[in-house]
Design a protein around this motif. Structure first.
Motif, PDB file in Angstrom:
ATOM      1  N   ARG A   1       0.852  -1.184   0.000  1.00 62.48           N
ATOM      2  CA  ARG A   1       0.000   0.000   0.000  1.00 62.48           C
ATOM      3  C   ARG A   1       0.891   1.238   0.000  1.00 62.48           C
ATOM      4  O   ARG A   1       1.995   1.241   0.552  1.00 62.48           O
ATOM      5  CB  ARG A   1      -0.956   0.027   1.193  1.00 62.48           C
ATOM      6  N   MET A   2       0.390   2.280  -0.624  1.00 61.97           N
ATOM      7  CA  MET A   2       1.138   3.522  -0.764  1.00 61.97           C
ATOM      8  C   MET A   2       0.463   4.635   0.020  1.00 61.97           C
ATOM      9  O   MET A   2      -0.765   4.651   0.164  1.00 61.97           O
ATOM     10  CB  MET A   2       1.216   3.918  -2.241  1.00 61.97           C
TER      11      MET A   2
ATOM     12  N   LYS B   1      -1.078   8.206   0.461  1.00 64.54           N
ATOM     13  CA  LYS B   1      -1.809   9.045  -0.494  1.00 64.54           C
ATOM     14  C   LYS B   1      -1.094  10.385  -0.581  1.00 64.54           C
ATOM     15  O   LYS B   1      -1.359  11.314   0.189  1.00 64.54           O
ATOM     16  CB  LYS B   1      -3.262   9.228  -0.046  1.00 64.54           C
TER      17      LYS B   1
ATOM     18  N   ASP C   1       0.609   5.358  -7.852  1.00 65.10           N
ATOM     19  CA  ASP C   1      -0.794   5.606  -7.502  1.00 65.10           C
ATOM     20  C   ASP C   1      -1.455   6.234  -8.725  1.00 65.10           C
ATOM     21  O   ASP C   1      -1.633   7.443  -8.810  1.00 65.10           O
ATOM     22  CB  ASP C   1      -0.884   6.530  -6.286  1.00 65.10           C
ATOM     23  N   ASP C   2      -1.819   5.386  -9.676  1.00 69.33           N
ATOM     24  CA  ASP C   2      -2.329   5.872 -10.968  1.00 69.33           C
ATOM     25  C   ASP C   2      -3.487   5.028 -11.474  1.00 69.33           C
ATOM     26  O   ASP C   2      -3.589   4.748 -12.672  1.00 69.33           O
ATOM     27  CB  ASP C   2      -1.198   5.917 -12.002  1.00 69.33           C
TER      28      ASP C   2
ATOM     29  N   THR D   1       1.587   1.681 -13.573  1.00 69.14           N
ATOM     30  CA  THR D   1       1.575   0.534 -12.662  1.00 69.14           C
ATOM     31  C   THR D   1       1.331  -0.771 -13.430  1.00 69.14           C
ATOM     32  O   THR D   1       0.449  -0.837 -14.292  1.00 69.14           O
ATOM     33  CB  THR D   1       0.485   0.710 -11.592  1.00 69.14           C
TER      34      THR D   1
ATOM     35  N   HIS E   1      -5.431  -2.259 -10.283  1.00 70.55           N
ATOM     36  CA  HIS E   1      -4.994  -1.914  -8.932  1.00 70.55           C
ATOM     37  C   HIS E   1      -5.886  -0.825  -8.334  1.00 70.55           C
ATOM     38  O   HIS E   1      -6.534  -0.063  -9.052  1.00 70.55           O
ATOM     39  CB  HIS E   1      -3.528  -1.468  -8.930  1.00 70.55           C
TER      40      HIS E   1
ATOM     41  N   PRO F   1      -6.581   2.545  -5.783  1.00 70.02           N
ATOM     42  CA  PRO F   1      -5.855   3.780  -5.455  1.00 70.02           C
ATOM     43  C   PRO F   1      -5.345   3.769  -4.018  1.00 70.02           C
ATOM     44  O   PRO F   1      -5.880   3.065  -3.155  1.00 70.02           O
ATOM     45  CB  PRO F   1      -6.920   4.860  -5.646  1.00 70.02           C
ATOM     46  N   ALA F   2      -4.278   4.522  -3.783  1.00 74.88           N
ATOM     47  CA  ALA F   2      -3.758   4.697  -2.424  1.00 74.88           C
ATOM     48  C   ALA F   2      -4.826   5.352  -1.559  1.00 74.88           C
ATOM     49  O   ALA F   2      -5.625   6.150  -2.049  1.00 74.88           O
ATOM     50  CB  ALA F   2      -2.500   5.552  -2.469  1.00 74.88           C
ATOM     51  N   PRO F   3      -4.891   4.994  -0.278  1.00 74.00           N
ATOM     52  CA  PRO F   3      -3.967   4.137   0.466  1.00 74.00           C
ATOM     53  C   PRO F   3      -4.465   2.689   0.637  1.00 74.00           C
ATOM     54  O   PRO F   3      -4.125   2.038   1.612  1.00 74.00           O
ATOM     55  CB  PRO F   3      -3.907   4.826   1.819  1.00 74.00           C
TER      56      PRO F   3
ATOM     57  N   ASN G   1      -3.040  -3.465  -2.165  1.00 73.06           N
ATOM     58  CA  ASN G   1      -3.088  -4.170  -3.433  1.00 73.06           C
ATOM     59  C   ASN G   1      -2.291  -5.461  -3.326  1.00 73.06           C
ATOM     60  O   ASN G   1      -1.297  -5.539  -2.592  1.00 73.06           O
ATOM     61  CB  ASN G   1      -2.491  -3.316  -4.557  1.00 73.06           C
TER      62      ASN G   1
ATOM     63  N   VAL H   1       5.965   3.664   1.230  1.00 77.65           N
ATOM     64  CA  VAL H   1       5.284   2.477   0.721  1.00 77.65           C
ATOM     65  C   VAL H   1       5.511   1.347   1.719  1.00 77.65           C
ATOM     66  O   VAL H   1       6.605   1.204   2.268  1.00 77.65           O
ATOM     67  CB  VAL H   1       5.816   2.059  -0.665  1.00 77.65           C
TER      68      VAL H   1
END
Length: 246
Positions: A91-92, A94, A130-131, A141, A155, A157-159, A162, A211
């Motif tokens: 996870r990223m 945001k 995050d695209d 991604t 995928h 989106p953040a947060p 995935n 991340v």
């Protein structure tokens, strides 16, 4: 009645996660420390948001691998693989500009030879951004960064978390996000890429912003033996001894 009870018990096990890890998988991250992993590149960075304090680039927080993304480098599992399925959940944060990736069949990254030794040049990097609202291309991604675009986006989106699985069998590569195949590629049919290595290391990338990773596991080819490594986290400089490929 007996059959009904058996089916019910099986469903309970599946829903509770007891059957979530099929036979043949090897956990690469134990949730406690960096046993088996090597930092390629910087170990620390200066946190501009905290008065340029020097902090570790890679840490373990609440059982998760975390990169602060404050410097460019990689966390590499110190065994080579040829044919495998790699499972990673990430996870990223945001935040604008968040960027990471997963290197496959690569070699150790060397800051003195940064371009040639990074996975996206030497072998492949599966890009992570995050695209989710972006049309797939060679830099989005799920791409084999700079080379091959995914055919679709799957995928979140953040947060949000995935799940990505990367399968490599000979020259064939399959990338799957959250249960959907997003890229299937045969490098033997591409004149520019057919000489890319068919074995090497896997690694996680620190690029920009935070991340987190968990449930990093691998299923190697059926004839592989995967003893757990005993060494702790080390820096890359001067690894000696023979190289083992699984």
């Amino acid at each position: 009645m007996t059959r009904l009870i058996a089916v019910t018990i099986s469903l309970v096990f599946v829903s509770s996660g007891w059957a979530a890890e099929p036979a043949g998988w090897t956990e690469l991250f134990n949730g406690k420390d960096f046993t088996g992993w090597v930092i390629d590149g910087p170990k620390e960075y200066k946190d501009k948001a905290d008065g340029n304090k020097v902090k570790p680039l890679w840490t373990i927080q609440d059982g998760l691998i975390r990169t602060a993304g404050g410097a460019f480098g990689f966390l590499r599992y110190d065994r080579e693989y040829s044919d495998f399925i790699l499972h990673v959940e990430y996870r990223m944060v945001k935040d604008k500009g968040v960027n990471s990736g997963i290197g496959i069949r690569t070699k150790p990254f060397d800051v003195k030879d940064s371009t040639a030794s990074r996975p996206s040049f030497y072998s492949y990097e599966v890009q992570l951004l995050d695209d989710a609202d972006k049309k797939p291309d060679q830099h989005s991604t799920g791409s084999l960064y700079r080379y091959v675009a995914p055919t679709k986006t799957a995928h979140k989106p953040a947060p949000e978390w995935n799940t990505v699985e990367i399968e490599c069998v000979g020259p064939k590569i399959r990338v799957n996000f959250n249960g959907t195949d997003t890229l299937v590629f045969d490098q033997s049919k591409d004149e520019k890429l057919k000489t890319k290595p068919l074995s090497g290391y896997i690694c996680l990338q620190s690029h920009s912003k935070q991340v987190e990773f968990k449930n990093v596991r691998i299923k190697a080819s059926s004839n592989a033996k995967l003893p757990h490594p005993s060494h702790k986290l080390t820096e890359r400089p001067g690894a000696s001894g023979s190289r083992r490929t699984y």
